[in-house]
Design an enzyme around this catalytic site. Sequence first.
Site, PDB file in Angstrom:
ATOM      1  N   HIS A  62       3.370   0.055   4.206  1.00  7.22           N
ATOM      2  CA  HIS A  62       4.354   1.120   4.412  1.00  7.22           C
ATOM      3  C   HIS A  62       4.291   1.583   5.862  1.00  7.22           C
ATOM      4  O   HIS A  62       3.375   1.234   6.611  1.00  7.22           O
ATOM      5  CB  HIS A  62       4.112   2.283   3.448  1.00  7.22           C
ATOM      6  N   HIS A  64       3.569   4.295   7.585  1.00  8.03           N
ATOM      7  CA  HIS A  64       2.783   5.430   8.034  1.00  8.03           C
ATOM      8  C   HIS A  64       1.870   4.955   9.160  1.00  8.03           C
ATOM      9  O   HIS A  64       1.390   3.815   9.146  1.00  8.03           O
ATOM     10  CB  HIS A  64       1.967   6.026   6.887  1.00  8.03           C
ATOM     11  N   ASP A  66      -1.173   5.239  10.165  1.00  7.23           N
ATOM     12  CA  ASP A  66      -2.511   4.667   9.988  1.00  7.23           C
ATOM     13  C   ASP A  66      -2.491   3.267   9.386  1.00  7.23           C
ATOM     14  O   ASP A  66      -3.540   2.641   9.224  1.00  7.23           O
ATOM     15  CB  ASP A  66      -3.402   5.594   9.156  1.00  7.23           C
TER      16      ASP A  66
END
EC number: 3.1.26.11
Length: 319
Positions: A62, A64, A66
């Site tokens: 995904h 994000h 991190d």
Amino acid sequence: MNFNINILGTGGTRPLHNRYLTSVLIEYHGESFLFDCGEATQMSLRKQKISWQKIKVICITHLHADHITGLLGIVMLMAQSGDTRKEPLTIIGPIGIKKYLDANIELLRVHKNYDIIYKEIIINKTEPILYEDKKKRIEYIKLKHSIECVGYLFIEKDKPGKFNTQKAESLNIPKGPIRKTLQEGHEVILNGKKILPSEILGESQKGLKFAYITDTAYFEELSTHIKNFNLVIIESTFKNDLKDEAKKKLHLTAKLAAKITKKANVYQTGLIHFSERYTLNKDLCELLDEAQQEYPNGEIFLTKDGMRLKANKDKFIIK
């Protein structure tokens, strides 16, 4: 058996001095497959002396930070290491992965001497199988997070049994392409007669099944996708005392992670994606204890940065 799983990082949110962001790399018969690529992933590759040029496919769960901010660095690294890379790099991820990387490449004027093939996943529309060859395939499963997120299944195909030379000779099967076709598990027609692989091959060997699952909330259907898998690396962001926060942020506790793999009868469970609040060994041991209490008959372990697991028959051995 040439099938290794390298743990490049085990943390969530931000890298720590002794714990990089969650990332896993599979080495399979000379090819490498990278799952997630957060900040400093290339440092983990260097530390573990893993060749980035052998990375064939990068799978992003995904968008994000991190899980993605190290991607541009890997792309640049491959280009800056000389003109040794000949084949394209395949990058798989949810919608937006191409826009993100292309914008960075253009803005920073990144020179690359190889092609990038994007496979963007439209959840519930894209076919589950994302990559496939004669020995293996990669599939995706829908997860439940604050943005579109997927888990990945790396499935090794069953291997044909041992070739029975005496049986082949008794059936007058000549050496060469016909025997090779049978060895690969395909039937042949010889002198007008159909010969099945089962007639000259021993019992086939089951391929190994591996899953990489992060970030997600608990949901009942998840277990059905990983039924009887050999190894599942699954997020365990929080201890059970923060189960309400886990639910709110759409993450798992170690207890819920074990509940998922227990329901699926998973052989080995590796816990990963630990909250940055857990820096002490005591905290991590409590995560492990909570998971083991939930699934006492399962083989559960904490993943660690730099850990390497080697396939051995139907399980993975920590090296």
